[in-house]
Design an enzyme around this catalytic site. Sequence first.
Site, mmCIF file in Angstrom:
data_model
loop_
_atom_site.group_PDB
_atom_site.id
_atom_site.type_symbol
_atom_site.label_atom_id
_atom_site.label_comp_id
_atom_site.label_asym_id
_atom_site.label_seq_id
_atom_site.Cartn_x
_atom_site.Cartn_y
_atom_site.Cartn_z
ATOM 1 N N MET A 1 0.854 -1.193 0.000
ATOM 2 C CA MET A 1 0.000 0.000 0.000
ATOM 3 C C MET A 1 0.891 1.245 0.000
ATOM 4 S SD MET A 1 -3.434 -0.936 2.059
ATOM 5 C CE MET A 1 -2.857 -0.650 3.718
ATOM 6 N N GLY A 2 2.138 1.103 -0.459
ATOM 7 C CA GLY A 2 3.038 2.259 -0.528
ATOM 8 C C GLY A 2 3.561 2.632 0.850
ATOM 9 N N LEU B 1 6.618 3.068 1.577
ATOM 10 C CA LEU B 1 7.540 1.936 1.667
ATOM 11 C C LEU B 1 8.637 2.179 2.702
ATOM 12 C CD1 LEU B 1 7.892 1.174 -2.151
ATOM 13 C CD2 LEU B 1 6.274 0.213 -0.503
ATOM 14 N N HIS B 2 8.959 1.123 3.435
ATOM 15 C CA HIS B 2 10.030 1.185 4.436
ATOM 16 C C HIS B 2 10.947 -0.022 4.210
ATOM 17 C CE1 HIS B 2 7.695 -1.939 6.354
ATOM 18 N NE2 HIS B 2 6.653 -1.130 6.419
ATOM 19 N N HIS C 1 9.425 -3.424 3.410
ATOM 20 C CA HIS C 1 8.995 -3.653 2.020
ATOM 21 C C HIS C 1 10.205 -3.944 1.129
ATOM 22 C CE1 HIS C 1 5.554 -0.935 3.316
ATOM 23 N NE2 HIS C 1 4.927 -1.993 2.865
ATOM 24 N N GLY D 1 4.771 -10.048 3.819
ATOM 25 C CA GLY D 1 5.518 -10.035 5.071
ATOM 26 C C GLY D 1 4.814 -10.857 6.148
ATOM 27 N N GLN E 1 -2.933 -12.477 7.822
ATOM 28 C CA GLN E 1 -3.155 -12.107 6.410
ATOM 29 C C GLN E 1 -2.425 -13.088 5.480
ATOM 30 O OE1 GLN E 1 -3.008 -7.969 4.542
ATOM 31 N NE2 GLN E 1 -0.915 -8.614 4.166
ATOM 32 N N SER F 1 6.618 -0.857 10.103
ATOM 33 C CA SER F 1 5.247 -0.730 9.598
ATOM 34 C C SER F 1 5.063 0.701 9.106
ATOM 35 C CB SER F 1 4.264 -1.012 10.737
ATOM 36 O OG SER F 1 2.995 -0.484 10.423
ATOM 37 N N ARG G 1 2.545 2.354 9.493
ATOM 38 C CA ARG G 1 1.801 3.069 10.544
ATOM 39 C C ARG G 1 2.707 3.545 11.676
ATOM 40 N NH1 ARG G 1 -2.685 -0.684 9.103
ATOM 41 N NH2 ARG G 1 -4.382 0.653 8.368
HETATM 42 O O1 PAF Z 1 -0.238 -5.879 3.691
HETATM 43 C C1 PAF Z 1 -0.594 -4.941 2.942
HETATM 44 O O2 PAF Z 1 0.126 -3.972 2.692
HETATM 45 C C2 PAF Z 1 -1.992 -4.987 2.315
HETATM 46 O O3 PAF Z 1 -2.920 -5.584 3.181
HETATM 47 C C3 PAF Z 1 -2.014 -5.663 0.947
HETATM 48 C C4 PAF Z 1 -1.584 -7.122 1.029
HETATM 49 C C5 PAF Z 1 -1.085 -4.924 -0.022
HETATM 50 C C6 PAF Z 1 -3.435 -5.631 0.354
HETATM 51 O O4 PAF Z 1 -3.906 -4.327 0.234
#
Ligand code: PAF
Length: 283
Positions: A34-35, A37-38, A41, A152, A158, A190, A192
Amino acid sequence: MTQHPRVVSNVPALRRAIDALRRGRATVALVPTMGALHKGHLALVRQARRRAKRVVVSIFVNPTQFAPNEDFGSYPRDLKQDLTALAEANVDLVWAPNVKTMYPDGFATRIVPEGPAKAGLEDAFRPHFFGGVATVVTKLLVQCSPDIAIFGEKDYQQLKVISRIATDLDLPVKIVGAPIVRETNGLAMSSRNAYLSEAQREVAASLHRVLKDCARRIAGKEHIARVLDECSADIESVGFTLDYLEARHADSLAKVESIKDGPIRLLVAARLGATRLIDNVAV
Ligand code: PAF
């Protein structure tokens, strides 16, 4: 200056770009993001580079995985900075659709995951979340048709949900989990974390310290329920509001009562002020 990777934002252009990447039977790895980026990622991108000839990164802040009271509007977005990082990581293609492209007018199809998506962890606190993730990730996998997709382990549930979907829908992709990347103080990276103040970052790091202690005690055959109770109290004592701290089977996410029921994964979600953090460790 390193050149930015090519960015495509509509499906026909994506298909053409992927076909071109596949020339000479080259394999393709997808890193969905979701961008914002750190380093976490970028570790996924490095893993993708090792496993496939071509690397595609998707950047899409998916509205359907946020509840109306959550942070979709304020979620950190910085495409320019993300593209600079992806250029340095030698990414071949960036798939960056907008919301209308991903969910055009009339969109009416959703994936409703069960099994690991109903384990009573994240789903108990964010009931909308896995439906949104399942739908968008299935779309990303169909759109990009990668051989491998890397996720990750920080979002452990997830990862299990996505692996289940790929198996159940016979998607021709290998789902790979990559280890959590941490700050030097142990805080799991993260997007966040950007919401945390300096002081909160230090408190946030104690989540991992308690998790590790909890894992050490359970591995040492202490009574699981008692360890979880005591570690929950430790987490709350430093200022967190705990959503859950649970010991689960590392594959099925079923509840475990004894070390013999393992392999065990400890999973935690806790709120520090307005920021919700999740983390997990293996026992
Ligand atoms: O983990 C994430 O960043 C999101 O949940 C994902 C897998 C890109 C789906 O939007």
